[in-house]
Scaffold this motif. Structure first.
Motif, PDB file in Angstrom:
ATOM      1  N   ARG A   1     -23.303  -6.428 -66.332  1.00 29.33           N
ATOM      2  CA  ARG A   1     -24.500  -5.939 -67.001  1.00 29.33           C
ATOM      3  C   ARG A   1     -25.030  -4.661 -66.358  1.00 29.33           C
ATOM      4  N   SER A   2     -24.436  -4.212 -65.278  1.00 32.50           N
ATOM      5  CA  SER A   2     -24.959  -3.027 -64.599  1.00 32.50           C
ATOM      6  C   SER A   2     -23.828  -2.235 -63.953  1.00 32.50           C
ATOM      7  N   LEU A   3     -24.063  -0.929 -63.828  1.00 30.26           N
ATOM      8  CA  LEU A   3     -23.098   0.006 -63.252  1.00 30.26           C
ATOM      9  C   LEU A   3     -23.832   1.032 -62.408  1.00 30.26           C
ATOM     10  N   LEU A   4     -23.152   1.570 -61.419  1.00 34.82           N
ATOM     11  CA  LEU A   4     -23.628   2.730 -60.669  1.00 34.82           C
ATOM     12  C   LEU A   4     -22.709   3.895 -60.990  1.00 34.82           C
ATOM     13  N   VAL A   5     -23.293   4.990 -61.485  1.00 31.00           N
ATOM     14  CA  VAL A   5     -22.524   6.183 -61.843  1.00 31.00           C
ATOM     15  C   VAL A   5     -22.889   7.288 -60.868  1.00 31.00           C
ATOM     16  N   PHE A   6     -21.866   8.025 -60.366  1.00 33.05           N
ATOM     17  CA  PHE A   6     -22.074   9.060 -59.357  1.00 33.05           C
ATOM     18  C   PHE A   6     -21.851  10.443 -59.947  1.00 33.05           C
ATOM     19  N   THR A   7     -22.796  11.340 -59.716  1.00 29.47           N
ATOM     20  CA  THR A   7     -22.637  12.752 -60.056  1.00 29.47           C
ATOM     21  C   THR A   7     -23.008  13.586 -58.838  1.00 29.47           C
ATOM     22  N   LYS A   8     -22.573  14.838 -58.828  1.00 29.81           N
ATOM     23  CA  LYS A   8     -22.829  15.685 -57.672  1.00 29.81           C
ATOM     24  C   LYS A   8     -24.277  16.176 -57.608  1.00 29.81           C
ATOM     25  N   GLY A   9     -24.902  16.367 -58.766  1.00 28.35           N
ATOM     26  CA  GLY A   9     -26.270  16.864 -58.785  1.00 28.35           C
ATOM     27  C   GLY A   9     -27.123  16.123 -59.789  1.00 28.35           C
ATOM     28  N   ALA A  10     -28.456  16.271 -59.645  1.00 25.89           N
ATOM     29  CA  ALA A  10     -29.369  15.573 -60.550  1.00 25.89           C
ATOM     30  C   ALA A  10     -29.305  16.133 -61.957  1.00 25.89           C
TER      31      ALA A  10
ATOM     32  N   HIS B   1     -29.677  -4.852 -70.803  1.00 28.39           N
ATOM     33  CA  HIS B   1     -30.563  -6.011 -70.789  1.00 28.39           C
ATOM     34  C   HIS B   1     -30.144  -7.084 -71.777  1.00 28.39           C
ATOM     35  N   ASN B   2     -29.742  -6.662 -72.995  1.00 22.66           N
ATOM     36  CA  ASN B   2     -29.438  -7.637 -74.040  1.00 22.66           C
ATOM     37  C   ASN B   2     -27.956  -7.714 -74.370  1.00 22.66           C
ATOM     38  N   ALA B   3     -27.149  -7.090 -73.591  1.00 25.74           N
ATOM     39  CA  ALA B   3     -25.704  -7.093 -73.839  1.00 25.74           C
ATOM     40  C   ALA B   3     -25.003  -6.901 -72.506  1.00 25.74           C
ATOM     41  N   SER B   4     -23.696  -6.748 -72.554  1.00 23.36           N
ATOM     42  CA  SER B   4     -22.923  -6.517 -71.334  1.00 23.36           C
ATOM     43  C   SER B   4     -21.869  -5.467 -71.614  1.00 23.36           C
ATOM     44  N   PHE B   5     -21.383  -4.862 -70.576  1.00 27.51           N
ATOM     45  CA  PHE B   5     -20.305  -3.889 -70.697  1.00 27.51           C
ATOM     46  C   PHE B   5     -19.000  -4.612 -70.997  1.00 27.51           C
ATOM     47  N   PRO B   6     -17.995  -3.907 -71.495  1.00 32.95           N
ATOM     48  CA  PRO B   6     -16.708  -4.558 -71.795  1.00 32.95           C
ATOM     49  C   PRO B   6     -16.098  -5.277 -70.601  1.00 32.95           C
ATOM     50  N   SER B   7     -16.437  -4.850 -69.391  1.00 34.36           N
ATOM     51  CA  SER B   7     -15.883  -5.513 -68.208  1.00 34.36           C
ATOM     52  C   SER B   7     -16.533  -6.866 -67.953  1.00 34.36           C
ATOM     53  N   GLY B   8     -17.661  -7.140 -68.619  1.00 33.98           N
ATOM     54  CA  GLY B   8     -18.368  -8.384 -68.410  1.00 33.98           C
ATOM     55  C   GLY B   8     -19.588  -8.238 -67.531  1.00 33.98           C
TER      56      GLY B   8
ATOM     57  N   MET C   1     -17.666   5.711 -60.715  1.00 26.82           N
ATOM     58  CA  MET C   1     -18.656   4.656 -60.864  1.00 26.82           C
ATOM     59  C   MET C   1     -18.305   3.469 -59.983  1.00 26.82           C
ATOM     60  N   PHE C   2     -19.261   2.567 -59.852  1.00 23.13           N
ATOM     61  CA  PHE C   2     -19.078   1.293 -59.163  1.00 23.13           C
ATOM     62  C   PHE C   2     -19.575   0.203 -60.098  1.00 23.13           C
ATOM     63  N   ASP C   3     -18.663  -0.655 -60.530  1.00 20.84           N
ATOM     64  CA  ASP C   3     -18.977  -1.704 -61.492  1.00 20.84           C
ATOM     65  C   ASP C   3     -19.567  -2.905 -60.746  1.00 20.84           C
ATOM     66  N   LEU C   4     -20.816  -3.251 -61.062  1.00 21.59           N
ATOM     67  CA  LEU C   4     -21.469  -4.402 -60.426  1.00 21.59           C
ATOM     68  C   LEU C   4     -21.030  -5.680 -61.134  1.00 21.59           C
ATOM     69  N   TYR C   5     -19.733  -5.935 -61.039  1.00 19.66           N
ATOM     70  CA  TYR C   5     -19.109  -7.065 -61.713  1.00 19.66           C
ATOM     71  C   TYR C   5     -19.381  -8.347 -60.924  1.00 19.66           C
ATOM     72  N   PRO C   6     -19.866  -9.395 -61.580  1.00 20.61           N
ATOM     73  CA  PRO C   6     -20.195 -10.634 -60.870  1.00 20.61           C
ATOM     74  C   PRO C   6     -18.934 -11.342 -60.345  1.00 20.61           C
ATOM     75  N   PRO C   7     -19.060 -12.092 -59.242  1.00 23.27           N
ATOM     76  CA  PRO C   7     -20.257 -12.241 -58.411  1.00 23.27           C
ATOM     77  C   PRO C   7     -20.466 -11.018 -57.521  1.00 23.27           C
ATOM     78  N   CYS C   8     -21.681 -10.537 -57.500  1.00 23.88           N
ATOM     79  CA  CYS C   8     -22.002  -9.319 -56.764  1.00 23.88           C
ATOM     80  C   CYS C   8     -23.056  -9.638 -55.700  1.00 23.88           C
ATOM     81  N   GLU C   9     -22.835  -9.131 -54.499  1.00 19.50           N
ATOM     82  CA  GLU C   9     -23.752  -9.403 -53.386  1.00 19.50           C
ATOM     83  C   GLU C   9     -24.296  -8.104 -52.819  1.00 19.50           C
ATOM     84  N   LEU C  10     -25.537  -8.153 -52.369  1.00 15.96           N
ATOM     85  CA  LEU C  10     -26.182  -7.016 -51.711  1.00 15.96           C
ATOM     86  C   LEU C  10     -26.659  -7.467 -50.345  1.00 15.96           C
TER      87      LEU C  10
END
Length: 470
Positions: A126-135, A117-124, A146-155
């Motif tokens: 602010r958000s990431l999706l991380v995948f694991t096999k189980g909860a 929220h108040n900073a960013s990842f080194p890639s620039g 992972m999937f880096d939601l690096y701007p510009p990002c569209e959904l």
């Protein structure tokens, strides 16, 4: 000194002051203190920054990791400090990574949605999706995907099934030209994920209603007529353009027709897909050259005639097409170079099957079918069959005679190739005889009639075919 990584994941150390880089961390005489602000307390406190701490990493010191690759060590601390907005099981697959198209492989993964929220990842981002096999799996940030939601990002919600035939599919695209597909069997789950993604300021949500009609048509893979429409009015052309147009129109009108080119011998129809009479007229023969040379190539060796299932076994489709194209260029040498006899027999069958008019021509079709329904008395039977053969055009008759003689020679080796008259008739019936207009009724009965005609021509060759001289 700052700990960072190379593109292949190796850790090295970089000095911001001297611009030096080393594989091993140099000895530090004293620990470096810096002031950080706690999120819970506004008073500053001095903390120790370890040489490899991500708190001291400059975003320009290391390149952002590729989407879908193992997390870099430089992402370790930022991910731990980020908030997990949502997590849960979803099916996921990558349609592209870093601009390279990927084969879709849907896999169920537990997805963690991390947001800073108040900073960013080194890639620039602010958000990431991380995948694991189980909860309950402990997240290993050194090996996690992972999937880096690096701007510009569209959904986008894939309502038109452009990206996948599955339902309830979310399409995520980031600034690294990577595309991630997420789906769930329950639409409510997908709606909840979309609602959380919509709150992310780095993600632009594209809605179907926001697309103009032309863009919606192009998205479905169809070119919009409005997009490709051009104003072709003559009034809008310049003087030079009008002059060019006039010359081109005059040239097009002066062009000779296809029939005129054929009469002059400039243009010739292909060997395959032609008519027997027209092909013989072009080649100035009474039998097409391809038929003669293909039969000679098949009968070149006795082993060819003894081949098991000759004419019944199909050849290689690609090789048969190669023969077809080479013959169209009058390169008959390809027939002698072909070593697989099944490819030669396949090409011969294809030639007769693709004729514009069958070898047993349309004008004689009714006579052949009447013969099949006539009485089985031997003399009357052969008389009707001979009458049908006499109705064939000269070129068709000579070609038929050569073909039947060849098939009789094939049958002489029936002990080895297991191809008797009946088996050969089943193969060549659909290739040599068909009606000019098909009603689609009693197709099985018609096929049996065609087969019986060819079998009778082979059986009664000496009495029904050979007597005709020309």
């Amino acid at each position: 000194w700052i700990a960072t990584t190379t593109q292949d994941g190796k850790i090295y150390f970089y000095n911001q002051s001297t611009k030096e880089s080393q594989w091993q961390l140099p000895a530090q005489p004293k620990p470096v203190l810096h002031q950080s602000v706690s999120l819970d307390d506004s008073d500053g406190e001095e903390t120790l920054a370890s040489p490899g701490s991500c708190d001291a990493i400059d975003s320009t010191a290391s390149s952002p990791p590729a989407s879908g690759s193992p997390c870099s060590p430089s992402h370790l601390e930022p991910l731990k400090a980020a908030e997990i907005v949502r997590q849960g099981p979803l099916m996921r697959t990558f349609s592209s990574k870093d601009g390279k198209k990927q084969r879709k492989n849907w896999t169920t993964m537990h997805i963690h949605y991390h947001v800073m929220h108040n900073a960013s990842f080194p890639s620039g981002s602010r958000s990431l999706l991380v995948f694991t096999k189980g909860a309950d799996d402990k997240i290993n940030y050194y090996k996690c995907e992972m999937f880096d939601l690096y701007p510009p990002c569209e959904l986008e919600l894939d309502t038109d099934h452009i990206k996948s035939r599955q339902s309830n599919v979310i399409v995520l695209r980031n600034g690294h030209n990577s595309e991630l597909l997420l789906r769930s069997s329950e639409k409510s789950v997908i709606d909840e994920w979309i609602a959380d993604f919509a709150k992310d300021i780095s993600i632009t949500v594209r809605k179907e209603d926001a697309l103009d009609p032309g863009e919606r048509e192009n998205k479905k893979g169809r070119k919009s007529s409005d997009r490709w429409r051009r104003d072709v009015s003559v009034d809008n052309l310049s003087v030079e353009q009008k002059s060019i147009r006039t010359k081109l129109m005059g040239f097009i009108k002066r062009r000779p027709t296809a029939d005129a080119l054929v009469k002059k011998g400039i243009y010739q129809d292909a060997v395959f897909g032609n008519r027997i009479k027209e092909l013989c007229s072009q080649e100035k023969t009474t039998i097409p050259l391809f038929v003669l040379r293909c039969i000679n190539a098949i009968e070149r060796t006795e082993d060819n005639l003894k081949a098991d299932g000759l004419y019944r076994i199909s050849g290689n489709a690609a090789q048969i097409q190669k023969i077809r194209f080479e013959v169209a260029k009058s390169n008959y040498q390809v027939l002698l170079e072909e070593k697989d006899v099944n490819n030669l027999t396949g090409a011969l069958k294809l030639f007769f099957r693709e004729l514009k008019e069958p070898l047993l021509s349309f004008n004689a079709y009714d006579t052949f079918t009447k013969w099949s329904h006539a009485t089985r008395r031997e003399d009357r039977h052969c008389e009707l069959l001979l009458r049908a053969v006499e109705e064939l055009p000269k070129e068709n008759f000579h070609t038929l005679k050569v073909l039947l003689e060849h098939l009789i020679r094939v049958c002489e080796y029936s002990v080895d190739n297991r191809m008797n008259f009946m088996n050969l008739a089943i193969v060549f019936g659909p290739c040599l005889l068909w009606p000019e207009t098909s009603t689609g009724r009693d197709l099985m009965t018609a096929a049996m009639v065609h087969n019986s005609v060819v079998e009778a021509l082979l059986t009664h060759f000496d009495t029904c075919v050979a007597p005709r001289k020309g």
